[in-house]
Design an enzyme around this catalytic site. Structure first.
Site, short mmCIF file in Angstrom:
data_model
loop_
_atom_site.label_atom_id
_atom_site.label_comp_id
_atom_site.label_asym_id
_atom_site.label_seq_id
_atom_site.Cartn_x
_atom_site.Cartn_y
_atom_site.Cartn_z
CG LEU A 18 64.86 6.50 -26.96
CD1 LEU A 18 66.02 5.40 -27.05
CD2 LEU A 18 64.13 6.40 -25.66
NE ARG A 85 66.88 2.47 -31.66
CZ ARG A 85 67.78 2.85 -32.47
NH1 ARG A 85 68.72 3.65 -31.86
NH2 ARG A 85 67.83 2.52 -33.53
CG HIS A 161 75.15 5.88 -30.57
ND1 HIS A 161 73.99 6.33 -31.29
CD2 HIS A 161 75.03 4.72 -29.74
CE1 HIS A 161 73.26 5.10 -30.51
NE2 HIS A 161 73.73 4.77 -30.06
CB CYS A 248 71.76 7.18 -36.88
SG CYS A 248 72.77 8.23 -35.86
N1 GLY Z 1 66.88 8.65 -30.99
C1 GLY Z 1 68.02 7.55 -31.41
C2 GLY Z 1 68.42 6.83 -30.15
O1 GLY Z 1 68.32 7.40 -29.02
O2 GLY Z 1 68.91 5.82 -30.35
#
Ligand code: GLY
Length: 253
Positions: A18, A85, A161, A248
Site C-alpha cells: 500500500l 493487511r 499512523h 514499522c
Molecule cells: N504500506 C504500509 C501500510 O500502508 O500499512
C-alpha cells in the site's frame, strides 16, 4: 529496556505494498539490503532478534509493527484497518504465543494498527486514524486497563499512523513532526521538533539507549545526538516508497 525484537524479511510482493507516497515502486534487492542493515543496527542494541520468513501473500507484512502490540504484561493481536493487511494478524499470532501467556485480540467492528500506538511508560497513546477506529481504540483501552495500564485517544489529522510523526525516546524526550508539535496532550514532554522537510525522520525508534533513525535527515540526527543518544542511521528509502519506516519494521518488547 527491551529484550526481544521481532522482524519479518520483506517478500518480493512488497513492491506492491500500500502506498500514497507517489515515489514509485521499491527495488526489492535494495530493500533486502536495507533490511539486513536494519537487522545489523538492531544487533548492536543488546536484544535477541527473531527474523520471520517472508510472507508473499501479504505485500505489507514486513511492517510487523501493525498487526500486534507487545506490552510488558500481554500481547494484543490487532485487527488491521486495511483489508489487504487484515490477515497479517493470523500470521503473527502463533509467533506471539511463543513469547506471551496472555494474548488478547481486537475484534470486529474494531480496527487498529499498532503503528497508531505509542508507549510512554505504562500509558499508551492511540491514534484515531484512517486505519484505527474509535471502537478499536476503545477495545485496546479496555485491554490495557485489565492489566493495570492506561490508554488515551489522539485524533490524527493528516498522517497515516501516530508513529509516522511521533517517537518517544524515553526520559521525557518526544520527537514530533507536523500536527503533533502543537497538540496539547504532548506539551508535557520535551518536544524535539522535526523540521518539515525532514518529517519522515520522526519515524524512528529508541532501543536500549540508542536511536535508530532513517539516513539522510541531518538536522534531526544532530538534535537527537545533541541530547546524548547514540544515533544509528539506516537507509530505508525503499520502505518510504510504501509508506513504511524504521518503527514499522519491528516489534520491540
Ligand atoms: N504500506 C504500509 C501500510 O500502508 O500499512
Amino acid at each position: 529496556m527491551f529484550k526481544h525484537i521481532i522482524t519479518r524479511t520483506p517478500c518480493p510482493a512488497m513492491i506492491e505494498g500500500l502506498s500514497e507516497a507517489g515515489l514509485g515502486k521499491p527495488d526489492y534487492d535494495k530493500a533486502m539490503d536495507q533490511h539486513n542493515d536494519y537487522i545489523r543496527a538492531l544487533q548492536t542494541c543488546g536484544v535477541d532478534i527473531t527474523i520471520l520468513p517472508p510472507a508473499n501473500d501479504y505485500p505489507d507484512s514486513v511492517f510487523v509493527e501493525d498487526p500486534a502490540l507487545c506490552t510488558p504484561h500481554c500481547a494484543v493481536i490487532t485487527r488491521p484497518g486495511a483489508e489487504s493487511r487484515r490477515n497479517e494478524a493470523e500470521l503473527i499470532a502463533p509467533v506471539l504465543q511463543r513469547f506471551y501467556n496472555r494474548v488478547e485480540r481486537i475484534v470486529e467492528p474494531g480496527t487498529l494498527d499498532a503503528g497508531d500506538v505509542m508507549m510512554v511508560g505504562s500509558h499508551y497513546y492511540i491514534g484515531k486514524s484512517a486505519r484505527t477506529n474509535e471502537e478499536g481504540a476503545r477495545q485496546l483501552i479496555a485491554i490495557l486497563d485489565k492489566y493495570g495500564m492506561t490508554g488515551s485517544i489522539v485524533v490524527l489529522e493528516t498522517v497515516l499512523h501516530l508513529k509516522t510523526g511521533l517517537a518517544y525516546l524515553e526520559n521525557g524526550n518526544l520527537l514530533a513532526a507536523g500536527e503533533f508539535v502543537t497538540k496539547p496532550e504532548f506539551q508535557q514532554y520535551n518536544i524535539i521538533e522535526v523540521p518539515v522537510d525532514e518529517s519522515y525522520a520522526a519515524n524512528c525508534i529508541w532501543v536500549n539507549g540508542k536511536v535508530i533513525l532513517p539516513a539522510g535527515y541531518p538536522s534531526t540526527r544532530d538534535k537527537i545526538a545533541g541530547l546524548g543518544y547514540d544515533v544509528i542511521e539506516v537507509d530505508t528509502s525503499e520502505y518510504l516508497k510504501v509508506d513504511g519506516g524504521v518503527s514499522c519494521m519491528s516489534l520491540r518488547f
